[in-house]
Design an enzyme around this catalytic site. Structure first.
Site, short mmCIF file in Angstrom:
data_model
loop_
_atom_site.label_atom_id
_atom_site.label_comp_id
_atom_site.label_asym_id
_atom_site.label_seq_id
_atom_site.Cartn_x
_atom_site.Cartn_y
_atom_site.Cartn_z
N SER A 122 -8.57 6.43 -5.73
CA SER A 122 -7.26 6.35 -6.35
C SER A 122 -7.24 5.70 -7.72
O SER A 122 -7.81 6.23 -8.66
CB SER A 122 -6.31 5.65 -5.39
OG SER A 122 -5.01 5.72 -5.86
N HIS A 123 -6.62 4.51 -7.81
CA HIS A 123 -6.45 3.86 -9.11
C HIS A 123 -7.67 3.02 -9.51
O HIS A 123 -7.66 2.43 -10.59
CB HIS A 123 -5.21 2.98 -9.06
CG HIS A 123 -5.27 1.97 -7.95
ND1 HIS A 123 -5.11 2.34 -6.64
CD2 HIS A 123 -5.52 0.65 -7.95
CE1 HIS A 123 -5.24 1.27 -5.88
NE2 HIS A 123 -5.50 0.23 -6.65
N ASP A 287 -1.97 8.26 -11.57
CA ASP A 287 -3.26 7.60 -11.32
C ASP A 287 -4.36 8.62 -11.05
O ASP A 287 -4.14 9.83 -11.13
CB ASP A 287 -3.13 6.59 -10.17
CG ASP A 287 -2.93 7.25 -8.82
OD1 ASP A 287 -2.41 8.38 -8.80
OD2 ASP A 287 -3.29 6.64 -7.80
N ASP A 289 -5.86 9.92 -8.47
CA ASP A 289 -5.70 11.00 -7.48
C ASP A 289 -4.31 11.60 -7.48
O ASP A 289 -4.00 12.45 -6.64
CB ASP A 289 -6.06 10.50 -6.08
CG ASP A 289 -5.15 9.40 -5.58
OD1 ASP A 289 -4.72 8.57 -6.42
OD2 ASP A 289 -4.86 9.36 -4.38
N ASP A 291 -1.18 10.40 -6.93
CA ASP A 291 -0.06 10.06 -6.05
C ASP A 291 0.85 8.99 -6.64
O ASP A 291 1.95 8.77 -6.15
CB ASP A 291 -0.52 9.69 -4.63
CG ASP A 291 -1.56 8.58 -4.60
OD1 ASP A 291 -1.95 8.10 -5.68
OD2 ASP A 291 -1.98 8.20 -3.49
N ARG A 292 0.40 8.31 -7.72
CA ARG A 292 1.26 7.29 -8.33
C ARG A 292 1.89 7.82 -9.61
O ARG A 292 1.39 8.77 -10.21
CB ARG A 292 0.44 6.06 -8.72
CG ARG A 292 -0.15 5.35 -7.56
CD ARG A 292 -0.79 4.07 -8.04
NE ARG A 292 -1.37 3.37 -6.90
CZ ARG A 292 -1.63 2.08 -6.86
NH1 ARG A 292 -1.39 1.34 -7.93
NH2 ARG A 292 -2.14 1.53 -5.79
N LYS A 387 2.62 9.85 -1.22
CA LYS A 387 3.43 9.68 -2.41
C LYS A 387 2.98 10.72 -3.43
O LYS A 387 1.88 11.27 -3.30
CB LYS A 387 3.30 8.25 -2.94
CG LYS A 387 1.89 7.75 -3.19
CD LYS A 387 1.95 6.25 -3.47
CE LYS A 387 0.59 5.68 -3.86
NZ LYS A 387 -0.19 5.25 -2.70
C1 VG1 Z 1 -2.20 -0.74 -3.07
C2 VG1 Z 1 -0.70 -0.81 -3.20
C3 VG1 Z 1 -0.04 -0.03 -2.08
C4 VG1 Z 1 -0.57 1.41 -2.09
C5 VG1 Z 1 -2.08 1.40 -2.02
C6 VG1 Z 1 -2.68 2.79 -2.14
O1 VG1 Z 1 -2.62 -1.34 -1.86
O2 VG1 Z 1 -0.26 -2.15 -3.20
O3 VG1 Z 1 1.35 -0.09 -2.23
O4 VG1 Z 1 -0.04 2.13 -1.02
O5 VG1 Z 1 -2.62 0.61 -3.08
O6 VG1 Z 1 -2.32 3.40 -3.33
P1 VG1 Z 1 -3.19 -2.83 -1.79
O7 VG1 Z 1 -3.60 -3.04 -0.37
O8 VG1 Z 1 -4.31 -2.89 -2.77
O9 VG1 Z 1 -2.07 -3.72 -2.22
V1 VG1 Z 1 -3.33 4.55 -4.02
O10 VG1 Z 1 -2.55 5.31 -5.21
O11 VG1 Z 1 -4.58 3.50 -4.54
O12 VG1 Z 1 -3.86 5.49 -2.76
CO CO Z 2 -3.52 6.94 -5.84
#
Ligand code: VG1
Ligand code: CO
Length: 559
Positions: A122-123, A287, A289, A291-292, A387
């Site tokens: 993801s990010h 981001d 992937d 979804d953000r 998302k």
């Molecule tokens: C983070 C965010 C959470 C989100 C998750 C996955 O998790 O706070 O709200 O759902 O990333 O997002 P954490 O446990 O690091 O706080 V993504 O776009 O990285 O799949």
């Molecule tokens: Co993501």
């Protein structure tokens, strides 16, 4: 590769031993690429994932793809070999292995697949020295619930072998179908189905005519070299007719061009700068992937907690909701209560779930939630079970087009201010302390745990605030009754202001401490956020001794 006759394959059982720490976090297993590259490491986790499929892997149809990051290609070839070894019937793979997370969720639902394997961190940054990740999604299109991720983890702790078929590297650059023994591999366009879905949800004619009427309206979408480039180009440029200069960084790169594909004010600084310099009305980023999302404009920032509230408030701007109505709303616990105010006004139910999208799925499957969001730049609806960054951008463009019917030159700030005037404003900010020493982070949490366990703190006055509730958030799923504990320490004050502390579950190195603060003001909405919440930040830092325990004077990212 067009419908070639099936080749026979040999299946062999490869001996292996367990690796420590293959425990999926908030959203799948995320580790350094070097960790995934160890012999057997990736195979062990994929075997455990296949073995944990509720009805078993034999006969399954799986959607497979990822955000284009380094190690994606190798991982997909491994998935093909292990799927054939485990008698999976069909894999549907995006061309060159590319799929955004929302696109996979959509395809799982559309194809009535058993589930999907998403290859993304993801990010988190990508490249040989950065992160890779693997996540399993269920037949509803959503991330596997804890019962399944726990099962995957249990299997990884005992695994002694995996089943693999001898299949030479499969070419994923050509569309078409190929068979290997009982396994069919179908390679499809990564974008087509997603575009069809968006056309069902939004009014593209209305958007096109808005852009025609307001020809000076400038849009800029930054894909940060993540997966959304091709989706953004197709939708904004080809379908909505915006100039090609409306997209930037739209070539997916294995290392995201060396950047951090996280759409916030810190990591999407090039976009932020251009929006200010070039007087851009509507800027957006997504981001790695897809979804953000982040939505900004010149001098305007849509806080994600507000974003979900406004999308719900403007549901009439989106044909999908106009048709189905708002069935209910949901947010993650740390997300501000702005959405709760919209729910109250609209007379619909609101749910508060732990961080991570997996908790929204059950509510949506039960028809209890139409729109939901997280403060972490995640916004979505029940059109899929993830998302959805590009969806959120189209939703916001629809809001602007809708609002411009009564105010032709409406800006993002006009829209936000009108909302605050009506509902008041939930000032919200998140401070991230990334990659701190785990020991220090644990001390912060232990210190806060002692505070919440001391019941004499209830009613205590801290500067202008009085403690009304102090606990570690626990969630009981209203649909299946499952209980998730330890989801974040909350200290809620009598006036509704809140301080929340959590440790991130998506990092791959050390620990990330997240501090969230919220303060509501019914009238004084024009303040600057950081000024409005300053006193709460000070209280949070004092209470947690964060600076002392972690040695960090400043957060890495402020949202
Ligand atoms: C983070 C965010 C959470 C989100 C998750 C996955 O998790 O706070 O709200 O759902 O990333 O997002 P954490 O446990 O690091 O706080 V993504 O776009 O990285 O799949
Ligand atoms: Co993501």
């Amino acid at each position: 590769m067009n419908n070639m006759p099936s080749q026979t394959v040999n299946i062999r059982e490869v001996q292996t031993t367990p690796f420590e720490g293959q425990k999926p976090g908030t959203s799948g297993l995320r580790k350094r690429v070097k960790v995934f590259q160890q012999e057997h490491y990736t195979e062990n986790f994929i075997q455990a994932t296949l073995s944990a499929i509720p009805d078993g892997p034999a006969g399954a149809t799986l959607i497979v793809g990822g955000d284009g990051r380094y190690f994606l290609k190798e991982a997909i070839q491994k998935i093909i070999r292990l799927s054939a070894g485990n008698k999976v019937s069909k894999l549907v793979i995006g061309r060159n292995g590319i799929f955004s997370t929302p696109a996979v969720s959509n395809l799982i639902r559309k194809r009535k697949a058993t589930g999907g394997i998403l290859l993304t961190a993801s990010h988190n940054p990508g490249g040989p020295d950065n992160d890779f990740g693997i996540k399993f999604n269920m037949s509803n299109g959503g991330p596997a619930p804890e019962s399944v991720t726990d099962k995957i983890y249990q299997i990884t702790t005992k695994i002694s072998s995996y089943k693999e078929a001898d299949i030479p590297e499969v070419d994923l650059s050509e569309l078409g179908t190929k068979s290997f023994g009982d396994l069919t591999v179908e390679v499809i366009d990564s974008v087509d189905d997603y575009v069809l879905l968006m056309k069902e949800i939004f009014d593209f004619d209305m958007l096109r005519s808005f852009f025609k009427k307001r020809s000076s309206f400038k849009v800029l979408f930054d894909s940060l070299h993540g997966v959304t480039g091709p989706y953004g180009k197709r939708l904004l440029v080809d379908e909505l007719g915006l100039p090609a200069s409306s997209v930037m960084n739209s070539e997916p790169l294995e290392d995201f061009g060396g950047g951090h594909p996280d759409p916030n004010l810190t990591y999407a600084h090039d976009l932020v700068e251009r929006v200010e310099k070039e007087n851009i009305d509507f800027g957006a980023a997504s981001d790695g992937d897809g979804d953000r999302n982040m939505i900004i404009g010149k001098g305007a920032f849509v806080n994600p907690s507000d974003s979900v509230a406004l999308i719900a408030a403007y549901a009439d701007a989106i044909p999908y909701f106009k048709k189905s109505g708002l069935k209910g709303l949901a947010r993650s616990m740390p997300t501000s209560g702005a959405l709760d105010r919209v729910a109250k006004k609209k007379g619909v139910q609101i749910f508060e779930v732990p961080t991570g999208w997996k908790f929204f799925g059950n509510l949506m499957d039960a028809g209890k939630c139409s729109v939901c969001g997280e403060e972490s730049f995640g916004t979505g609806s029940d059109h899929i079970r993830e998302k959805d960054g590009v969806w959120a951008i189209l939703a916001w463009l629809s809001i602007v087009a809708y609002a411009s019917e009564s105010n032709p030159n409406v800006s993002l700030n006009d829209i936000l201010n009108k909302h605050y005037e009506e509902y008041g404003r939930n000032f919200f900010s998140r401070y991230d302390y990334e990659e701190v020493d785990s020991e220090g982070a644990n001390k912060v949490m232990a210190h806060l745990t002692a505070f919440i366990n001391d019941k004499s703190n209830i009613g205590k006055k801290i500067e202008n605030y009085e403690v009304a509730l102090a606990d570690n958030f626990e969630y009981k799923d209203p649909i299946d009754g499952s209980v998730s504990k330890n989801q974040g320490i909350r200290i809620i004050f009598k006036d509704g202001s809140r301080i929340v502390f959590r440790l991130s579950g998506t990092g791959s190195q050390g620990a990330t401490v997240r501090l969230y603060v919220e303060k509501y003001s019914a009238k004084d909405y024009k303040q600057d956020t950081q000024t409005a919440i300053q006193d709460l930040i000070k209280i949070a830092l004092d209470l947690s001794k964060l600076v002392e325990f972690t040695g960090r004077k400043e957060p890495t990212v402020i949202t």
